[in-house]
Design a protein around this motif. Structure first.
Motif, PDB file in Angstrom:
ATOM      1  N   UNK A  22      24.878   4.464  23.423  1.00  0.00           N
ATOM      2  CA  UNK A  22      24.908   2.995  23.476  1.00  0.00           C
ATOM      3  C   UNK A  22      26.000   2.470  22.556  1.00  0.00           C
ATOM      4  N   UNK A  23      26.106   3.059  21.380  1.00  0.00           N
ATOM      5  CA  UNK A  23      27.092   2.595  20.410  1.00  0.00           C
ATOM      6  C   UNK A  23      28.504   2.818  20.945  1.00  0.00           C
ATOM      7  N   UNK A  24      28.699   3.990  21.539  1.00  0.00           N
ATOM      8  CA  UNK A  24      30.044   4.296  22.011  1.00  0.00           C
ATOM      9  C   UNK A  24      30.400   3.478  23.252  1.00  0.00           C
ATOM     10  N   UNK A  25      29.390   3.253  24.123  1.00  0.00           N
ATOM     11  CA  UNK A  25      29.617   2.382  25.295  1.00  0.00           C
ATOM     12  C   UNK A  25      30.014   0.983  24.856  1.00  0.00           C
ATOM     13  N   UNK A  26      29.285   0.512  23.862  1.00  0.00           N
ATOM     14  CA  UNK A  26      29.547  -0.827  23.377  1.00  0.00           C
ATOM     15  C   UNK A  26      30.965  -0.928  22.825  1.00  0.00           C
ATOM     16  N   UNK A  27      31.373   0.101  22.101  1.00  0.00           N
ATOM     17  CA  UNK A  27      32.724   0.098  21.546  1.00  0.00           C
ATOM     18  C   UNK A  27      33.755   0.095  22.666  1.00  0.00           C
ATOM     19  N   UNK A  28      33.536   0.910  23.704  1.00  0.00           N
ATOM     20  CA  UNK A  28      34.464   0.939  24.835  1.00  0.00           C
ATOM     21  C   UNK A  28      34.564  -0.446  25.481  1.00  0.00           C
ATOM     22  N   UNK A  29      33.402  -1.093  25.644  1.00  0.00           N
ATOM     23  CA  UNK A  29      33.394  -2.412  26.274  1.00  0.00           C
ATOM     24  C   UNK A  29      34.138  -3.429  25.430  1.00  0.00           C
ATOM     25  N   UNK A  30      34.162  -3.165  24.121  1.00  0.00           N
ATOM     26  CA  UNK A  30      34.881  -4.084  23.233  1.00  0.00           C
ATOM     27  C   UNK A  30      36.347  -3.683  23.109  1.00  0.00           C
ATOM     28  N   UNK A  31      36.741  -2.606  23.813  1.00  0.00           N
ATOM     29  CA  UNK A  31      38.129  -2.184  23.809  1.00  0.00           C
ATOM     30  C   UNK A  31      38.530  -1.379  22.593  1.00  0.00           C
ATOM     31  N   UNK A  32      37.555  -0.732  21.911  1.00  0.00           N
ATOM     32  CA  UNK A  32      37.938   0.187  20.845  1.00  0.00           C
ATOM     33  C   UNK A  32      37.348   1.567  21.148  1.00  0.00           C
ATOM     34  N   UNK A  33      37.924   2.607  20.585  1.00  0.00           N
ATOM     35  CA  UNK A  33      37.423   3.938  20.928  1.00  0.00           C
ATOM     36  C   UNK A  33      36.001   4.176  20.432  1.00  0.00           C
ATOM     37  N   UNK A  34      35.649   3.680  19.268  1.00  0.00           N
ATOM     38  CA  UNK A  34      34.293   3.834  18.776  1.00  0.00           C
ATOM     39  C   UNK A  34      33.991   5.248  18.335  1.00  0.00           C
ATOM     40  N   UNK A  35      32.824   5.458  17.715  1.00  0.00           N
ATOM     41  CA  UNK A  35      32.460   6.798  17.253  1.00  0.00           C
ATOM     42  C   UNK A  35      32.045   7.690  18.428  1.00  0.00           C
ATOM     43  N   UNK A  36      32.010   8.978  18.172  1.00  0.00           N
ATOM     44  CA  UNK A  36      31.553   9.919  19.192  1.00  0.00           C
ATOM     45  C   UNK A  36      30.068   9.703  19.467  1.00  0.00           C
ATOM     46  N   UNK A  37      29.608   9.936  20.694  1.00  0.00           N
ATOM     47  CA  UNK A  37      28.174   9.804  20.979  1.00  0.00           C
ATOM     48  C   UNK A  37      27.329  10.772  20.148  1.00  0.00           C
ATOM     49  N   UNK A  38      27.951  11.788  19.601  1.00  0.00           N
ATOM     50  CA  UNK A  38      27.188  12.766  18.821  1.00  0.00           C
ATOM     51  C   UNK A  38      27.051  12.373  17.353  1.00  0.00           C
ATOM     52  N   UNK A  39      27.675  11.239  16.979  1.00  0.00           N
ATOM     53  CA  UNK A  39      27.680  10.844  15.565  1.00  0.00           C
ATOM     54  C   UNK A  39      26.280  10.759  14.949  1.00  0.00           C
ATOM     55  N   UNK A 242      27.441  -6.356  23.796  1.00  0.00           N
ATOM     56  CA  UNK A 242      28.850  -6.700  23.845  1.00  0.00           C
ATOM     57  C   UNK A 242      29.027  -8.202  24.120  1.00  0.00           C
ATOM     58  N   UNK A 243      28.125  -8.761  24.955  1.00  0.00           N
ATOM     59  CA  UNK A 243      28.355 -10.091  25.502  1.00  0.00           C
ATOM     60  C   UNK A 243      27.777 -11.205  24.636  1.00  0.00           C
ATOM     61  N   UNK A 244      26.608 -10.951  24.063  1.00  0.00           N
ATOM     62  CA  UNK A 244      25.911 -12.050  23.400  1.00  0.00           C
ATOM     63  C   UNK A 244      26.150 -12.028  21.895  1.00  0.00           C
ATOM     64  N   UNK A 245      25.976 -13.183  21.280  1.00  0.00           N
ATOM     65  CA  UNK A 245      25.965 -13.242  19.825  1.00  0.00           C
ATOM     66  C   UNK A 245      24.516 -13.191  19.390  1.00  0.00           C
TER      67      UNK A 245
END
Lengths: 277, 564
Positions: A22-39, A242-245
Motif C-alpha cells: 500500500x505504501x509503495x502503491x501510494x508513492x507511485x501514485x504520487x509520482x515518487x519511487x517510494x520504499x520497497x514493498x519489503x521495507x 493519495x487523493x484525500x486530505x
C-alpha cells in the motif's frame, strides 16, 4: 481445518507485505519511487534486534500491552473464515477481539503520563466507539441471503470506511505523520521502542490484512473473485490515501454516520431482496 | 412451597412462596454476589452488615413470592431496606436528596405494580400466581395492554430503564460500596425479573408490538446509558450509568423474547431468554466486583473523582488486577463473562433478523446497532475508568496508603474468578440456565459456538504473555523520561478524565440539548409542579377541628350514598 490454518499462516506471513505494497502503491501514485514493498519486514527485523527504552515508573499494563495487542491480532486472524467456505462470520467476536487489543494499547497510552498519548487514547476510544456499530451491522448482514445483491456493495462500502479508521489511514488518521498532535494510532505507541514497537507494528499489519480480507469476502463471488476484490480494495486504499486530505477531527463522525447508514441500507436491501444481477 | 392461606373472603392475603425456573438465574446471581458483599462489609459497622443480610433476604423473598400479597410484601420490604441503605449517610445533604427521589420513584413504581397485579388477580378471581397464570390467556386485550404498561412503569423505573432512570445515578452512588454492589448487581435484575414474570407467565402472551417496542426502548436506552456513563468523571456515577446501560440491554433481550413468543418464534424466544439469564449473572458478578473495587479505591485515595485519582497500581496492589478484570468485563471484552453475555444477546437479535418477520427484523437491526454503539461507548468509559483512575501518576497531593490483604481482597478475588471462569467456559452455567429456558419457553437453547469462540479468544492473553516474555529478553532495557516535547513530566502533563471524554461530549452534543440530562430536568420540573400543587391544596388542611369534623361527616355521607 487445514485450509483454514494455511490461510492463517499466509495472512500472518504477508501482513507486513500488504502494508509495504500500500505504501509503495501510494508513492507511485504520487509520482515518487517510494520504499520497497519489503521495507516493513526490514523494519521489523531491525526493531527486533534493538534494546527497549521504557518511560519511568510504568506499570505492568504498559509492559504487557503490546503483547496483548499482538495476541488479539492472532486470534483475529483465526476468526476470519476460510475464503470459499460457507462458514458464518462471527461478527460480535471479531468486533470484541479487535476491542480487546485496542483496550490494552489505550490503557498503556494512559499509563505513559503524557498528554500526547492521552489525546491519542481519547481519540482512538472515541472513533472505536463510533466505528463499532457500522462494523457489527455490516458483518451481521452476512447472515441474510443476497450475497450477490446491491446490499453486498453497501455492506462492503460501510466496512471499507470502518477499515480506514481501523487501519489508521487517511482521511481519519495518518500513519506517516511526525507531528504528535495529529497522531492517533501512532500516538498510542509513541513511548514504545524495540521489540515492543515491533509487536505493535506487526499486530497492526495483521489487523489490517484481516479486515481487508473480511471486506473482500463480503463482496459478491468467492474464491478467485474474492482475491480480485481484495486487490481492488488494496488499490482503493492507496488511491484514497493519495487523493484525500486528512479530515478535521470533528468531521470524522459524519464519515462514521455514513458508514452506519450504508450498513443499514445493506441490511434493508437484503431484507427486501433487490438483486443487482 | 410454603403457603399461608387466608380465609376465602380474604383470598387476596394468601401468602405463597415457591421456587420457579424463571427465578433460578436471578437466585444464582444473588448466591454469587451476596457472599462477596457480606465478606467485604465485615470491615464496616455491624448494623450495616445486618442491613445487607436483610436486604439480600428480601431480594430472595421477591424471587420466591408466588402470590400477589407475598410479592408486594417482599417488594415493599426490599424497597424499604434498600432505602435505608441508600440513606446510610443521612447527614450529607446530597444523600438526603437522592434518598427522597429514590423513595418517591420507588413508591410510584410499587403502586403501578400493585395495580397491575390487582387487575390480574381481579380477573382471575384468585391471587396466587399459579391461578393468575392459568387465567392469563383469557385476559381481554385492552386490559392486557394496561397491565403491561403498568408493569413497564413499575418495574422499569426500579430497573433504571431510560427515561425512568433519573433517580439512579444519584441514589446508587450515595449508598456504601457494599450496598451499591447489591443495588446495582442484583436489585436491578430483580426488577427485570418482575417484568419477565408478568410478560411470560402472569399476563402472557403480550402483544407483539409491545415486545418490539420494549426491545427498541431497551437497546436505545442502553446506548443512552452508555453515553452518559462515558461522560462522567466520578467512578461511582460511571458505574451507576453503566448499570442503566446494562438494564437497557437486559430489557432489550426481554423485549425480543416477548415479541418472539407473540410471533410464535419460540426458538428465538429461547435464545433471547438464555441471553438474558446469562447477562443477568454476568452483570451481577462484574458490577458488584466494580462497586466493591470502587470502595477500595475510595478508601485508599479518599476520593471518587477521576480528576484526583491515578497511580493506584502500587498502592492497590491486590485490588488493581481485579478492578482491571471488572473493567474488561464491563467493556464486554473477551476472556470475561461480559463478552459471552454480549455475544449471546447479539446472537438472539441476529436470529430475529433472519426470522422472516419484517417488523421484528427491522427492530432487530436497529437494536443491534444500538447495542454495538453501547458496547463501543462502554469501551471508552472503562478505558477511562481504569486508565485515568488507576494508571499513570496520582493527580492530587493525597498520599494513598498501601492496602493489606484482607477480606475485601478475598471478595474481589471470588467475583473475578466467576467473571473469568464463565467468560472462558460459559457452558459451566449452561445446564441450569438451559433447564430454566426450557421451562419458560418450552424450547431448548444452546450456547452455539460460544464456548469455542470464548476459548479461542482466551488465547489472546496467553499469546500476549509469550510475546511479552520475548520482549523481556531484549538486548537492553533502559529507562528514560516520557517524551513531552522537552517540557518537564509532571502529573499535570497527564490527560484528564474530562479531556478524555471531550470528543464524545462534543460529537453527541446534538443529542444532548443541555448539559443537564433531559430526563433529570423533566423529573425536576414534575417535582416542582407537585410541590406547587401541594402548597396550594394545603388550604384544605386548615388545622381547625371543625373543618376536619365536617370532612368526616361528608366522608360518611359519601360512603352511605355509595353503599345504599
Amino acid at each position: 481445518m487445514i485450509a483454514h490454518l494455511a490461510q492463517i499462516a499466509v495472512l500472518l506471513a504477508v501482513a507486513p507485505l500488504l502494508q509495504g505494497v500500500i505504501k509503495s502503491l501510494r508513492a507511485r501514485l504520487q509520482g515518487r519511487p517510494g520504499p520497497s514493498p519489503l521495507q516493513p519486514y526490514r523494519d521489523l527485523r531491525k526493531l527486533a534486534r534493538k534494546g527497549i527504552v521504557l518511560p519511568h515508573e510504568v506499570s505492568l499494563v504498559f509492559l504487557a500491552a503490546p503483547g496483548l495487542y499482538a495476541g488479539s491480532a492472532l486470534v483475529l486472524a483465526y476468526l476470519v473464515p476460510t475464503i470459499g467456505s460457507r462458514a458464518p462470520l462471527d461478527a460480535i467476536a471479531i468486533a470484541l477481539v479487535l476491542a480487546f487489543g485496542r483496550f490494552a494499547l489505550v490503557l498503556a497510552a494512559l499509563d505513559a503520563r503524557s498528554s500526547f498519548e492521552g489525546m491519542a487514547a481519547s481519540r482512538e476510544a472515541t472513533f472505536a466507539a463510533l466505528g463499532e456499530a457500522p462494523l457489527v451491522l455490516a458483518l451481521v448482514s452476512t447472515v441474510l441471503p443476497g450475497a450477490t445483491s446491491l446490499g453486498a456493495l453497501f455492506t462492503a462500502a460501510a466496512i471499507f470506511i470502518v477499515n480506514l479508521s481501523e487501519m489508521a489511514r487517511i482521511p481519519i488518521d495518518n500513519q506517516e505523520t511526525h507531528y504528535e498532535l495529529t497522531m492517533i494510532h501512532e500516538g498510542l505507541a509513541l513511548e514504545y521502542s524495540g521489540r515492543h514497537l515491533a509487536l505493535v507494528q506487526y499486530a497492526a499489519a495483521v489487523r489490517q490484512a484481516a479486515l481487508l480480507v473480511l471486506a473482500a469476502m463480503l463482496l459478491p463471488g468467492s474464491g478467485g473473485s474474492t482475491f480480485a476484490w481484495f486487490c481492488a480494495l488494496v488499490l482503493a486504499t492507496a488511491i484514497v490515501e493519495r487523493t484525500f486530505a486528512k479530515l478535521r477531527l470533528f468531521e470524522v463522525p459524519s464519515l462514521f454516520a455514513l458508514a452506519t447508514l450504508l450498513a443499514f441500507f445493506g441490511i434493508a436491501v437484503r431484507l427486501t431482496g433487490v438483486n443487482l444481477w | 412451597m410454603i403457603s399461608l392461606t387466608a380465609p376465602a373472603s380474604l383470598s387476596m392475603l394468601d401468602l405463597t412462596f415457591a421456587s420457579t425456573p424463571l427465578a433460578l438465574p436471578f437466585l444464582a446471581t444473588l448466591a454469587i454476589v451476596v457472599p462477596a458483599v457480606l465478606a467485604a462489609s465485615l470491615r464496616s459497622r455491624a448494623r450495616e452488615t445486618l442491613l445487607l443480610a436483610v436486604f439480600a433476604a428480601t431480594l430472595a423473598a421477591v424471587l420466591f413470592a408466588r402470590s400477589v400479597f407475598a410479592f408486594m410484601l417482599a417488594w415493599e420490604l426490599m424497597a424499604l431496606v434498600s432505602a435505608m441503605l441508600v440513606g446510610a449517610h443521612f447527614e450529607r445533604r446530597y444523600v438526603r436528596r437522592a434518598l427522597l427521589s429514590y423513595a418517591i420513584v420507588s413508591q410510584i413504581g410499587a403502586l403501578c405494580i400493585l395495580a397491575a397485579l390487582a387487575l390480574l388477580g381481579a380477573h382471575a378471581g384468585a391471587f396466587t400466581f399459579d391461578a393468575i397464570a392459568r387465567a392469563a390467556p383469557s385476559v381481554p386485550a385492552p386490559l392486557r395492554v394496561t397491565i403491561a404498561l403498568l408493569a413497564l412503569v413499575g418495574f422499569g423505573s426500579k430497573a433504571g430503564l431510560v427515561p425512568m432512570h433519573f433517580w439512579l445515578p444519584s441514589a446508587h452512588p450515595a449508598a456504601p460500596a457494599t450496598a451499591s454492589a447489591l443495588l446495582s448487581g442484583v436489585m436491578l435484575a430483580v426488577a427485570v425479573y418482575g417484568l419477565a414474570l408478568v410478560g411470560l407467565t402472569l399476563a402472557q402472551p403480550l402483544p407483539a408490538w409491545f415486545g418490539i417496542a420494549l426491545a427498541l426502548v431497551g437497546g436505545l436506552g442502553g446506548a443512552i446509558g452508555a453515553l452518559y456513563a462515558s461522560l462522567q468523571s466520578d467512578i461511582k456515577r460511571i458505574l451507576a450509568y453503566s448499570s442503566i446501560e446494562n438494564t437497557g440491554i437486559a430489557i432489550g433481550a426481554l423485549g425480543l423474547a416477548f415479541a418472539a413468543q407473540a410471533f410464535g418464534l419460540t426458538s428465538i424466544a429461547a435464545l433471547a431468554m438464555l441471553a438474558l439469564f446469562f447477562h443477568v449473572i454476568a452483570h451481577g458478578a462484574f458490577k458488584s466486583l466494580l462497586f466493591l473495587g470502587a470502595g477500595s479505591i475510595v478508601r485508599a485515595a479518599g476520593t471518587s473523582d477521576l480528576e484526583h485519582l491515578g497511580g493506584l497500581m502500587r498502592t492497590l496492589r491486590f485490588s488493581a488486577p481485579f478492578v482491571l478484570v471488572g473493567c474488561a468485563a464491563a467493556a464486554a471484552l473477551p476472556v470475561t463473562c461480559g463478552f459471552a453475555a454480549e455475544w449471546l444477546i447479539v446472537r438472539g437479535f441476529v436470529h430475529a433478523l433472519t426470522s422472516g418477520t419484517p417488523a421484528l427484523a427491522v427492530a432487530a437491526a436497529v437494536t443491534i446497532a444500538a447495542l454495538a454503539l453501547a458496547s463501543g461507548l462502554a469501551f471508552a468509559t472503562f478505558a477511562k475508568f481504569f486508565g485515568i483512575g488507576m494508571l499513570g501518576q496520582r493527580r492530587s497531593d493525597h498520599v494513598a496508603q498501601p492496602e493489606r490483604f484482607d477480606h475485601v481482597t478475598v471478595a474481589l478475588a471470588w467475583l473475578s474468578a466467576i467473571v473469568v471462569l464463565i467468560g472462558i467456559a460459559p457452558e459451566l452455567v449452561m445446564q441450569q440456565l438451559g433447564a430454566a429456558v426450557q421451562a419458560v419457553t418450552g424450547v431448548q437453547a444452546d450456547l452455539g459456538t460460544l464456548p469455542h469462540v470464548a476459548r479461542i479468544a482466551a488465547l489472546a492473553p496467553v499469546l500476549g504473555l509469550l510475546a511479552t516474555a520475548w520482549v523481556a529478553r531484549s538486548r537492553s532495557i533502559a529507562h528514560q523520561p516520557t517524551w513531552t516535547c522537552g517540557s518537564p513530566v509532571t502529573r499535570r502533563s497527564q490527560y484528564t478524565a474530562t479531556a478524555f471524554s471531550q470528543p464524545i461530549a462534543r460529537i453527541f452534543a446534538v443529542a444532548m440539548p443541555s448539559a443537564r440530562e433531559p430526563a433529570i430536568a423533566f423529573a425536576r420540573s414534575v417535582a416542582a409542579f407537585a410541590q406547587r400543587t401541594a402548597r396550594r391544596t394545603r388550604v384544605v388542611q386548615g388545622g381547625r377541628l371543625r373543618v376536619y369534623l365536617a370532612y368526616a361527616v361528608l366522608g360518611a355521607l359519601v360512603v352511605f350514598w355509595l353503599a345504599r
